[in-house]
Scaffold this active site. Sequence first.
Site, short mmCIF file in Angstrom:
data_model
loop_
_atom_site.label_atom_id
_atom_site.label_comp_id
_atom_site.label_asym_id
_atom_site.label_seq_id
_atom_site.Cartn_x
_atom_site.Cartn_y
_atom_site.Cartn_z
N GLU A 46 7.03 -44.97 -14.66
CA GLU A 46 8.23 -44.07 -14.34
C GLU A 46 8.95 -44.28 -15.56
O GLU A 46 8.89 -45.29 -16.13
CB GLU A 46 8.90 -44.52 -12.99
CG GLU A 46 8.10 -44.28 -11.79
CD GLU A 46 7.71 -42.89 -10.99
OE1 GLU A 46 8.51 -42.13 -11.65
OE2 GLU A 46 7.23 -42.67 -10.30
N CYS B 24 5.64 -39.22 -9.65
CA CYS B 24 4.55 -40.19 -10.18
C CYS B 24 3.86 -39.30 -11.04
O CYS B 24 2.81 -38.66 -10.88
CB CYS B 24 3.74 -40.72 -9.18
SG CYS B 24 2.44 -41.46 -9.53
#
Length: 232
Positions: A104, A2
């Site tokens: 992502e 992340c």
Amino acid sequence: MCGRITLKVVPGELAASFGLPVEPPLEPRYNIAPTEPVAAVREPAGELRRCDLLSWGLVPPWSRDPRIGAKMFNARSETVAEKPAFREAFAHRRCIVPVSGFYEWRRRGGRSEPHYFAAPGDGLLGLAGLWERWEYPGGDVLESCSVLTAPANRLMRRIHHRMPVILPEGSYERWLTTAADEVDRLTDLLVPAPDDALRTWPVSPAVNDARADGPELVEPVHDDPPDQLNLF
DNA sequence: CCAGACGTTGTT
DNA sequence: GTCTGG
DNA sequence: CCAGACGTTGTT
DNA sequence: GTCTGG
């Protein structure tokens, strides 16, 4: 993993979602990158729950150079209780990083394609985090934080093999206040989120530039066609 | 004893 | 600060 | 996470 | 390739 997050809240939303006594004054952000200030909810023992901006990228208190934080924006949940850089923070200084969503990147054929992840219904998500306190030689204090990661769930696996740890709303209090000698009981929280906790769609590579910010960054774009050779 | 690491991800 | 490696 | 630099001297 | 900056 992340490495980019968003946080856009309507007035009152953060306080309502995270049980804060006052709504923190935050500007909407659509592209928060490591080393930038990020909101973090903490509950110091005997004090009211609060939300402050911490530098994203945890700087261990013994570090000689705070720039180490640029590499410490994630902590593996599988090892966080043992790693020297994180274990004290895990035992004593856990926080929740509130986000509207996160990005992502999927690597395909040498290209890196950003995808956005958010809750169905666009509610806020609470990411499991750690924070730490570091002092400059002059005595100024730097507070910083890190987001825990877990293996990808089925939805995430199409894009990437790691994902942030998303706490269920009902476990916020336990995550924030469990005593240091009982943190081994928190492992049930350090798991991939259920598949229905998130929606995802591809977004423009404009988000790649950490200086970019704005609601257009989370707008869906068409999925690229599968890799193929166009011979003409 | 002192010196040096202390982290994650992805790629090879 | 604490641990590992030499 | 991705993007962009990766160097010194001297001058403004 | 690796590090810094955002």
